[in-house]
Enzyme design. Structure first.
Site, mmCIF file in Angstrom:
data_model
loop_
_atom_site.group_PDB
_atom_site.id
_atom_site.type_symbol
_atom_site.label_atom_id
_atom_site.label_comp_id
_atom_site.label_asym_id
_atom_site.label_seq_id
_atom_site.Cartn_x
_atom_site.Cartn_y
_atom_site.Cartn_z
ATOM 1 C CB CYS A 84 -0.915 -0.018 1.217
ATOM 2 S SG CYS A 84 -0.020 0.255 2.734
ATOM 3 N NE ARG A 125 0.942 -2.464 5.964
ATOM 4 C CZ ARG A 125 -0.153 -1.929 6.502
ATOM 5 N NH1 ARG A 125 -0.861 -1.074 5.811
ATOM 6 N NH2 ARG A 125 -0.552 -2.262 7.705
ATOM 7 N NE ARG A 151 -8.866 1.730 4.477
ATOM 8 C CZ ARG A 151 -8.064 0.819 3.971
ATOM 9 N NH1 ARG A 151 -7.317 1.106 2.925
ATOM 10 N NH2 ARG A 151 -7.988 -0.374 4.527
#
Ligand code: EPZ
Length: 417
Positions: free
Chosen positions: A116, A121, A397
């Site tokens: 991302c 990640r 989010r």
């Protein structure tokens, strides 16, 4: 694509009850798959990632009923064990369903989580631990096909105290055969919250919050009532917004113990705190000061999620501050946007030098991830004049109607779709 219109220069302050923690709620929602009976979760954060995770539970066949901030989840009739690739790429934390589905059904299919905006990640630490505990993993066309006829307790040594890996191993281990010990486990408050929830369902777990967590596998887990603890990053974000705009603020439901590193850093800038039971009050100095360095790291170190927001605050502090971002390799993208508002920041790989400036001015800036977007919002509230902050879809989010929160606290801000 949405954006915020902000008119800065007004103090952000007053009283506010902090909402439930995003990073505690998401793993706990995945954990409900392990409970035989109904689960009731209170104080849920009504944010995009929370709704996305409820959608995953529904897609697996669970009954989900949300009323206000309370959700009732019944996972008796799940019919699927697949978490689609687009779901995982939309929300990385869906990898936590791997441990929960394997713990419950002994099989799971997971789409490959992409990287991302803040880093690659990978999930190697998760998968290595799973293989040690008897999970067979086959990667085919971007999907992980996992089966575990027998899940065996094991001593797992994490080479990094990964929050997600610690959570995923917990979810796999609670119903394993025998004892699992996680060495070099993550110690975040969200790990403690997940363990408290699993224990409320009948799990046998010891040592949460320390680097070694022991899990004694049990045959089954029953339902539970549980309240999601407060969001320490939302609390830190509001404290920084007040400190940057010269407002005094009292946060109800915030606990000092989970925020020590953030509070300590803010005290170094001259902010004064008083503490009551489940309440943190902050009074900012006339002029913020810096002249110290910050290194992000695993709990109890300075939280990487607060780094972007703290960088915004430090742009207004007299002096120079160095920030080292040791957790994610690409988490300084908000820096260049802050410079467009008049900040003086020099970034070299994983180190940022923030030289305090007289003040920020409004500008058109682009948020590219959740906490970077929040950092630009608090900077816009402190800047002189008008700003347009793009990237509201990222901010939503992790922050519930943040435009209403800041308006309630004195800011002039609107969300434009
Ligand atoms: C959790 O992410 C949080 N997300 C993040 O919050 C938070 O920044 C992070 O923990 C660190 O505190 C949720 O809880 C949903 P990690 P997670 O595994 O679990 C590397 C926010 O803004 N790593 O501790 O993904 C990884 O690349 C979000 O709310 C591996 O190399 O964090 C990173 O560099 C952002 N291999 C470091 O470890 C692995 O298998 C920390 O990652 C796993 C991780």
């Amino acid at each position: 694509m949405g954006y915020y219109l902000v008119e800065g220069g007004r103090p952000i302050g007053g009283e506010f009850a902090v909402r439930g923690s995003k990073n505690a709620a998401l793993p706990i929602l995945a954990a409900t798959l392990l409970a035989k009976d109904e689960v009731v979760l209170e104080n849920c954060p009504l944010i995009r990632d929370f709704y996305l995770t409820l959608d995953i539970l529904k897609s697996l066949g669970c009954r989900v009923e949300l009323k206000d901030r309370t959700v009732v989840i019944d996972t008796k009739k799940i019919q699927d064990v697949k978490i689609r690739e687009e779901t995982v790429q939309k929300m990385r934390s869906s990898i936590l369903f791997l441990g929960a589905l394997l713990g419950r059904e002994h099989r799971a299919i997971l789409g490959h989580p992409g990287g991302c905006a803040i880093g690659k990640r990978p999930i190697d630490i998760h998968l290595r631990a799973f293989e040690k505990m008897g999970v067979e993993i086959e990667e085919k066309e971007g999907l992980f096909y996992c089966t575990a006829p027998h899940i065996l307790g094991y001593h797992i040594y994490l080479n990094y105290p990964s929050v997600g890996a610690t959570e995923n191993i917990l979810l796999l281990a609670v119903k394993a055969e025998g004892v699992t010990v996680i060495h070099n486990a993550a110690r975040e408050p969200e790990i403690v919250a997940l363990v408290r929830f699993l224990r409320a369902c009948g799990a046998e777990i010891y040592g949460e919050g320390t680097p070694s967590i022991m899990i004694e596998g049990v045959k089954k887990l029953h339902g539970a009532y549980f309240s999601i603890p407060f969001d320490r990053i939302e609390a830190g974000t509001l404290l920084c917004a007040s400190a940057m705009t010269g407002g005094e603020i009292s946060l109800m439901g915030a606990e000092k113990g989970d925020m020590e590193a953030t509070l300590e850093a803010m005290e170094k800038t001259g902010c004064q705190f008083t503490f009551e039971a489940e309440k943190i009050c902050m009074k900012p100095p006339k002029k913020l000061k810096s002249g110290f360095s910050l290194v992000t790291g695993p709990f109890p170190g300075f939280p990487t999620d607060m780094q972007p927001i703290m960088m915004s605050l430090l742009t207004l502090a007299r002096g120079t501050c160095m920030i080292s971002e040791t957790v994610f390799e690409a988490r300084f993208r908000h820096g260049e946007e802050l410079c467009r508002m008049g900040a003086n920041i020099v970034i070299e790989d994983r180190v940022a030098q923030i030289n305090g400036c007289k003040g920020l001015h409004g500008a058109e800036v682009f948020g590219r991830d959740l906490r970077g977007g929040a950092a630009l919002l608090v900077a816009a509230l402190a800047a002189e004049g008008k700003s347009t902050v793009y990237g509201s879809e990222y901010v939503e989010r992790g922050y519930e109607r943040i435009e209403d929160v800041f308006s309630l606290l004195g800011g002039k801000i609107r969300l434009m779709e």
